[in-house]
Design a protein around this motif. Structure first.
Motif, PDB file in Angstrom:
ATOM      1  N   ASP A  10       0.859  -1.186   0.000  1.00 14.31           N
ATOM      2  CA  ASP A  10       0.000   0.000   0.000  1.00 14.31           C
ATOM      3  C   ASP A  10       0.896   1.236   0.000  1.00 14.31           C
ATOM      4  O   ASP A  10       1.182   1.805   1.052  1.00 14.31           O
ATOM      5  CB  ASP A  10      -0.922  -0.022   1.225  1.00 14.31           C
ATOM      6  CG  ASP A  10      -1.885   1.164   1.253  1.00 14.31           C
ATOM      7  OD1 ASP A  10      -2.048   1.824   0.206  1.00 14.31           O
ATOM      8  OD2 ASP A  10      -2.465   1.434   2.322  1.00 14.31           O
ATOM      9  N   PHE A  11       1.330   1.669  -1.186  1.00 17.02           N
ATOM     10  CA  PHE A  11       2.279   2.770  -1.328  1.00 17.02           C
ATOM     11  C   PHE A  11       1.791   3.723  -2.418  1.00 17.02           C
ATOM     12  O   PHE A  11       2.197   3.630  -3.580  1.00 17.02           O
ATOM     13  CB  PHE A  11       3.680   2.233  -1.667  1.00 17.02           C
ATOM     14  CG  PHE A  11       4.298   1.431  -0.556  1.00 17.02           C
ATOM     15  CD1 PHE A  11       5.173   2.022   0.340  1.00 17.02           C
ATOM     16  CD2 PHE A  11       3.981   0.087  -0.392  1.00 17.02           C
ATOM     17  CE1 PHE A  11       5.737   1.292   1.381  1.00 17.02           C
ATOM     18  CE2 PHE A  11       4.532  -0.655   0.643  1.00 17.02           C
ATOM     19  CZ  PHE A  11       5.406  -0.043   1.535  1.00 17.02           C
ATOM     20  N   PRO A  12       0.906   4.660  -2.067  1.00 16.93           N
ATOM     21  CA  PRO A  12       0.300   5.540  -3.078  1.00 16.93           C
ATOM     22  C   PRO A  12       1.308   6.366  -3.865  1.00 16.93           C
ATOM     23  O   PRO A  12       1.041   6.714  -5.026  1.00 16.93           O
ATOM     24  CB  PRO A  12      -0.622   6.447  -2.242  1.00 16.93           C
ATOM     25  CG  PRO A  12      -0.912   5.655  -1.011  1.00 16.93           C
ATOM     26  CD  PRO A  12       0.320   4.874  -0.732  1.00 16.93           C
ATOM     27  N   GLN A  13       2.448   6.697  -3.251  1.00 13.08           N
ATOM     28  CA  GLN A  13       3.445   7.524  -3.934  1.00 13.08           C
ATOM     29  C   GLN A  13       4.551   6.699  -4.593  1.00 13.08           C
ATOM     30  O   GLN A  13       5.581   7.245  -4.975  1.00 13.08           O
ATOM     31  CB  GLN A  13       4.066   8.529  -2.943  1.00 13.08           C
ATOM     32  CG  GLN A  13       3.055   9.351  -2.161  1.00 13.08           C
ATOM     33  CD  GLN A  13       2.003   9.974  -3.053  1.00 13.08           C
ATOM     34  OE1 GLN A  13       2.321  10.512  -4.115  1.00 13.08           O
ATOM     35  NE2 GLN A  13       0.744   9.916  -2.616  1.00 13.08           N
ATOM     36  N   GLY A  14       4.332   5.388  -4.694  1.00 14.59           N
ATOM     37  CA  GLY A  14       5.327   4.524  -5.315  1.00 14.59           C
ATOM     38  C   GLY A  14       6.251   3.889  -4.289  1.00 14.59           C
ATOM     39  O   GLY A  14       6.284   4.279  -3.114  1.00 14.59           O
ATOM     40  N   ARG A  15       7.022   2.915  -4.744  1.00 16.10           N
ATOM     41  CA  ARG A  15       7.937   2.192  -3.867  1.00 16.10           C
ATOM     42  C   ARG A  15       9.031   1.533  -4.696  1.00 16.10           C
ATOM     43  O   ARG A  15       8.904   1.385  -5.922  1.00 16.10           O
ATOM     44  CB  ARG A  15       7.186   1.130  -3.070  1.00 16.10           C
ATOM     45  CG  ARG A  15       6.507   0.063  -3.942  1.00 16.10           C
ATOM     46  CD  ARG A  15       6.041  -1.109  -3.119  1.00 16.10           C
ATOM     47  NE  ARG A  15       5.321  -2.114  -3.901  1.00 16.10           N
ATOM     48  CZ  ARG A  15       5.883  -3.054  -4.636  1.00 16.10           C
ATOM     49  NH1 ARG A  15       7.214  -3.101  -4.748  1.00 16.10           N
ATOM     50  NH2 ARG A  15       5.149  -3.930  -5.296  1.00 16.10           N
ATOM     51  N   VAL A  60       2.409  -8.333   0.015  1.00 19.05           N
ATOM     52  CA  VAL A  60       1.152  -9.059   0.206  1.00 19.05           C
ATOM     53  C   VAL A  60       0.030  -8.087   0.546  1.00 19.05           C
ATOM     54  O   VAL A  60       0.261  -6.910   0.844  1.00 19.05           O
ATOM     55  CB  VAL A  60       1.294 -10.107   1.333  1.00 19.05           C
ATOM     56  CG1 VAL A  60       2.380 -11.124   1.000  1.00 19.05           C
ATOM     57  CG2 VAL A  60       1.572  -9.435   2.673  1.00 19.05           C
ATOM     58  N   ALA A  61      -1.197  -8.592   0.522  1.00 17.65           N
ATOM     59  CA  ALA A  61      -2.355  -7.776   0.867  1.00 17.65           C
ATOM     60  C   ALA A  61      -2.566  -7.691   2.372  1.00 17.65           C
ATOM     61  O   ALA A  61      -3.102  -6.708   2.880  1.00 17.65           O
ATOM     62  CB  ALA A  61      -3.609  -8.332   0.198  1.00 17.65           C
ATOM     63  N   ASP A  62      -2.128  -8.733   3.106  1.00 16.05           N
ATOM     64  CA  ASP A  62      -2.367  -8.791   4.554  1.00 16.05           C
ATOM     65  C   ASP A  62      -1.171  -9.439   5.234  1.00 16.05           C
ATOM     66  O   ASP A  62      -0.828 -10.593   4.953  1.00 16.05           O
ATOM     67  CB  ASP A  62      -3.637  -9.591   4.843  1.00 16.05           C
ATOM     68  CG  ASP A  62      -4.039  -9.549   6.317  1.00 16.05           C
ATOM     69  OD1 ASP A  62      -3.301  -8.948   7.115  1.00 16.05           O
ATOM     70  OD2 ASP A  62      -5.077 -10.129   6.660  1.00 16.05           O
ATOM     71  N   VAL A  63      -0.554  -8.697   6.131  1.00 17.23           N
ATOM     72  CA  VAL A  63       0.663  -9.159   6.803  1.00 17.23           C
ATOM     73  C   VAL A  63       0.354  -9.873   8.114  1.00 17.23           C
ATOM     74  O   VAL A  63       1.198 -10.566   8.670  1.00 17.23           O
ATOM     75  CB  VAL A  63       1.595  -7.945   7.080  1.00 17.23           C
ATOM     76  CG1 VAL A  63       2.831  -8.344   7.861  1.00 17.23           C
ATOM     77  CG2 VAL A  63       2.005  -7.291   5.771  1.00 17.23           C
ATOM     78  N   SER A  64      -0.861  -9.748   8.620  1.00 17.53           N
ATOM     79  CA  SER A  64      -1.152 -10.096  10.010  1.00 17.53           C
ATOM     80  C   SER A  64      -0.794 -11.526  10.374  1.00 17.53           C
ATOM     81  O   SER A  64      -0.286 -11.785  11.478  1.00 17.53           O
ATOM     82  CB  SER A  64      -2.625  -9.829  10.323  1.00 17.53           C
ATOM     83  OG  SER A  64      -3.470 -10.552   9.454  1.00 17.53           O
ATOM     84  N   ALA A  65      -1.055 -12.488   9.486  1.00 21.85           N
ATOM     85  CA  ALA A  65      -0.748 -13.879   9.822  1.00 21.85           C
ATOM     86  C   ALA A  65       0.747 -14.090   9.992  1.00 21.85           C
ATOM     87  O   ALA A  65       1.198 -14.790  10.911  1.00 21.85           O
ATOM     88  CB  ALA A  65      -1.293 -14.807   8.734  1.00 21.85           C
ATOM     89  N   TYR A  66       1.553 -13.476   9.112  1.00 29.00           N
ATOM     90  CA  TYR A  66       3.009 -13.583   9.230  1.00 29.00           C
ATOM     91  C   TYR A  66       3.504 -12.909  10.513  1.00 29.00           C
ATOM     92  O   TYR A  66       4.398 -13.419  11.199  1.00 29.00           O
ATOM     93  CB  TYR A  66       3.686 -12.933   8.023  1.00 29.00           C
ATOM     94  CG  TYR A  66       3.389 -13.582   6.699  1.00 29.00           C
ATOM     95  CD1 TYR A  66       4.161 -14.637   6.233  1.00 29.00           C
ATOM     96  CD2 TYR A  66       2.341 -13.133   5.893  1.00 29.00           C
ATOM     97  CE1 TYR A  66       3.902 -15.220   4.999  1.00 29.00           C
ATOM     98  CE2 TYR A  66       2.068 -13.719   4.665  1.00 29.00           C
ATOM     99  CZ  TYR A  66       2.853 -14.764   4.228  1.00 29.00           C
ATOM    100  OH  TYR A  66       2.602 -15.355   3.014  1.00 29.00           O
ATOM    101  N   GLU A  67       2.934 -11.744  10.820  1.00 23.24           N
ATOM    102  CA  GLU A  67       3.311 -11.023  12.041  1.00 23.24           C
ATOM    103  C   GLU A  67       3.096 -11.895  13.269  1.00 23.24           C
ATOM    104  O   GLU A  67       3.982 -12.014  14.124  1.00 23.24           O
ATOM    105  CB  GLU A  67       2.451  -9.767  12.206  1.00 23.24           C
ATOM    106  CG  GLU A  67       2.749  -8.629  11.276  1.00 23.24           C
ATOM    107  CD  GLU A  67       1.763  -7.484  11.501  1.00 23.24           C
ATOM    108  OE1 GLU A  67       2.149  -6.354  11.226  1.00 23.24           O
ATOM    109  OE2 GLU A  67       0.616  -7.728  11.924  1.00 23.24           O
ATOM    110  N   MET A  68       1.903 -12.484  13.351  1.00 20.29           N
ATOM    111  CA  MET A  68       1.558 -13.241  14.542  1.00 20.29           C
ATOM    112  C   MET A  68       2.443 -14.474  14.685  1.00 20.29           C
ATOM    113  O   MET A  68       2.908 -14.805  15.784  1.00 20.29           O
ATOM    114  CB  MET A  68       0.082 -13.641  14.497  1.00 20.29           C
ATOM    115  CG  MET A  68      -0.430 -14.204  15.816  1.00 20.29           C
ATOM    116  SD  MET A  68      -2.192 -14.610  15.759  1.00 20.29           S
ATOM    117  CE  MET A  68      -2.890 -12.983  15.451  1.00 20.29           C
ATOM    118  N   MET A  69       2.694 -15.175  13.579  1.00 21.12           N
ATOM    119  CA  MET A  69       3.538 -16.362  13.644  1.00 21.12           C
ATOM    120  C   MET A  69       4.940 -16.013  14.121  1.00 21.12           C
ATOM    121  O   MET A  69       5.497 -16.673  14.999  1.00 21.12           O
ATOM    122  CB  MET A  69       3.608 -17.052  12.278  1.00 21.12           C
ATOM    123  CG  MET A  69       4.469 -18.308  12.281  1.00 21.12           C
ATOM    124  SD  MET A  69       4.379 -19.275  10.757  1.00 21.12           S
ATOM    125  CE  MET A  69       5.216 -18.182   9.603  1.00 21.12           C
TER     126      MET A  69
END
Length: 481
Positions: A259-264, A275-284
Motif C-alpha cells: 500500500d504505497f500511493p506515492q510509489g515504492r 502481500v495484501a495482509d501481513v497479520s498472519a506472518y506477524e503473529m507467527m
C-alpha cells in the motif's frame, strides 16, 4: 573460514534519497539497508536512504559520515561460512538528537523527494500503552512535542510535523512503514499519529486519516548487538576493521503490505514478499520466534547461560521451546497448517543454534514490559478462551517476574520504560505472592483477564519459588514431557 564477498555496484550520486529511515541501528543496517542496496543494484530508481538516529549514538553517525556512509554487513551461516556485503545505499546519516539535527530531519521529511518513511525505534519508541495500544498522551516527551512541534523529539512528533509541512506546501504525503516487532504495526502507528494530531489540530488529523498510508510489515533477521569480541572476530575472519560493520545471521525475511500511493522500490525483485495482509506472518513470527527468544532471555540465565546458542545446547531447553511453539503457539495460528508450523519451528531451532552470532540473552531481555503483551499475553488469552493449557507461557511469566524482582532487590537496571513503576510496586510487597499480584495488577502491561485471575497468581507465585529453589532443567522437563 569460507568467505564470499559482494562488492556494491551502486554510485549513490546517481540515486535520490526517496526513503527516510528513523532508527539507525544495527538491525536497520543489516536488514532494510541490505534490501535497498540489492534493489537499487538490480532495478535502479531514486530510493536511496537518508537514515537518522533521534535518541542516541551520535558516534555511529560520525563514523558513518567519515566512511562516506559505506559500511559492511557480515552474514554468518555458521562459524565457518559467511558472506560480506558492502552497502552504499545510504546517501546520508544524521544525528537528530539536538535541535539542529531535528530541524535537518524535519526538512528531509518535508522534501519533495521523500516518498516513504521507515522506522525501527523499538516498541517503546511509539509511546503506546502495551495493554491498550493507545497513545500515552500524558508522557512528558509527547507533551513536549505537542507544545513544541517545530522541534519534535519523538518519532510521533516528527511524523506529524513532517506531514503538517507537506500539507501546508501542497505536497502529497509520504507513506509511513513501521518495521518494528508489533502486531498490526501499521495500524498501531496510525493510531499514535492520528491521536497526536487530534490533540494538536483536528483538521490535520482528518487529513492524515484520509490521505496517509500506514502499511504493516513483518521483519525477520537475528542481528545481535556488536561487542568488542565481535569486532575482533570479524577482523580475524574477514580483515574488516571498521566500527560501522555489523554481523547477522544469513537468513532474512521481509513481508510488506503493498500500500504505497506515492510509489515504492521494486523490493520483490530481491525477495521481499509484497502481500495484501501481513497479520498472519506477524503473529507467527512474534509468537514463535520472538516469544521463544523471550523465554530464553528470562529462563536461560537461571541455568547460567549467557547467549541463545549456549542455551540451545541444553536438550531440556530445546524440548521446552518445541513444546511451547507447537502446543501453545500453533493452536493460536489458524492461518497456517500443521506442517508449515512444524517446518517453521524446526527452522527456528536451527537458527537459534547458530553459534557464530553470540546473541546475548541480556539484549533480548530489555524492554520486557513492552514486548510481552505481543509475544505472550495475547496468545495466553487466546488459549484461555479455548480452555487450553498454557504452562510454558506461565513459566516464562514467572521467569520474567523473577528477573524483575532480582534486579529490584539488587537495584540494578533492567532497561525498561516501566522499571521505576515496577520496582516501586514490588518494593512495597512482603512476599513472592504479593509481588506477583502487584505486577499482574499493572494495567499498562496485563489485560484485566490476567490481572483478576487469582488462580493464575497462585500458579505463577509457585513457579517463581520453584525457579528460585530448583534446577531449571527438571522444571522444564516436567512441563514439556
Amino acid at each position: 573460514m569460507n568467505i564470499t564477498t559482494v562488492t556494491s555496484p551502486i554510485t549513490p550520486e546517481q540515486h535520490q534519497a526517496g526513503i527516510v529511515h528513523i532508527g539507525l541501528g544495527a538491525f536497520h543496517r543489516a536488514h532494510q539497508a541490505v534490501y535497498i542496496e540489492n534493489t537499487l543494484a538490480k532495478c535502479g530508481g531514486d530510493w536511496a536512504l537518508f537514515s537518522a538516529n533521534i535518541r542516541s549514538n551520535v558516534t555511529l553517525v560520525e563514523q558513518l559520515n567519515e566512511a562516506n556512509n559505506v559500511f559492511h554487513v557480515v552474514e554468518y551461516a555458521d562459524q565457518n561460512t559467511a558472506t560480506v556485503r558492502e552497502i552504499r545505499a545510504m546517501k546520508e546519516a544524521l544525528f537528530a538528537g539536538d535541535a539542529m539535527g531535528r530541524q535537518a530531519l524535519v526538512k528531509r521529511l518535508a522534501d519533495t523527494h521523500t516518498k516513504i518513511v521507515t522506522m525501527t525505534v523499538t516498541e517503546k519508541g511509539y509511546f503506546l500503552s502495551p495493554a491498550t495500544g493507545q497513545l500515552q498522551t500524558d508522557n512528558a516527551d509527547i507533551q513536549h512535542d505537542l507544545a513544541n512541534l517545530e522541534s519534535p523529539k519523538t518519532i510521533i512528533g516528527l511524523l506529524v510535523q513532517g506531514l503538517r509541512l507537506r500539507r501546508e506546501a501542497g505536497l502529497e504525503p509520504f507513506t509511513v512503514l513501521c518495521c518494528d516487532n508489533m502486531p498490526h504495526n501499521g495500524k498501531r502507528v496510525q493510531t499514535a499519529v492520528v491521536s497526536f494530531a487530534k490533540a494538536f489540530d483536528a483538521e490535520l488529523a482528518g487529513w492524515i486519516e484520509q490521505q496517509v498510508a500506514f502499511p504493516s510489515s513483518m521483519v525477520d533477521r537475528i542481528v545481535p548487538a556488536m561487542t568488542e569480541a565481535d569486532f575482533a572476530a570479524i577482523k580475524q575472519d574477514t580483515g574488516i576493521d571498521s566500527p560501522t560493520v555489523v554481523k547477522c545471521e544469513q537468513f532474512s525475511q521481509w513481508v510488506v503490505e503493498d500500500d504505497f500511493p506515492q510509489g515504492r522500490p521494486q523490493w520483490e525483485a530481491f525477495g521481499v514478499q509484497m502481500v495484501a495482509d501481513v497479520s498472519a506472518y506477524e503473529m507467527m513470527k512474534l509468537r514463535m520466534l520472538n516469544g521463544s527468544h523471550s523465554l530464553l532471555a528470562y529462563l536461560g540465565p537461571i541455568a547460567c547461560y549467557e547467549t541463545v546458542a549456549q542455551a540451545m545446547t541444553d536438550p531440556a531447553i530445546e524440548q521446552f521451546l518445541r513444546f511451547y511453539m507447537m502446543q501453545e503457539v500453533a493452536p493460536t495460528l489458524p492461518s497456517f497448517d500443521q506442517q508449515e508450523l512444524e517446518d517453521y519451528c524446526s527452522a527456528l531451532i536451527q537458527r537459534f543454534k547458530n553459534d557464530s552470532l553470540q546473541h546475548r540473552l541480556q539484549q533480548i531481555a530489555m524492554d520486557g514490559s513492552q514486548k510481552l503483551p505481543q509475544r505472550w499475553l495475547q496468545g495466553w488469552c487466546d488459549l484461555s478462551q479455548q480452555g487450553m493449557a498454557r504452562q510454558a507461557t506461565e513459566l516464562g511469566l514467572a521467569g520474567w517476574m523473577l528477573y524483575v524482582m532480582q534486579h529490584q532487590q539488587a537495584q540494578t537496571s533492567i532497561n525498561d520504560p516501566l522499571q521505576t513503576t515496577m520496582f516501586a510496586a514490588i518494593s512495597q510487597s512482603e512476599n513472592t505472592a504479593e509481588k506477583v499480584a502487584s505486577l499482574l495488577a499493572m494495567t499498562d502491561i496485563f489485560p484485566a483477564l490476567l490481572a483478576d485471575d487469582t488462580a493464575l497468581c497462585e500458579r505463577i507465585s509457585y513457579l517463581v519459588t520453584q525457579l528460585q529453589q530448583s534446577p531449571l532443567q527438571p522444571t522444564l522437563s516436567s512441563l514439556s514431557s
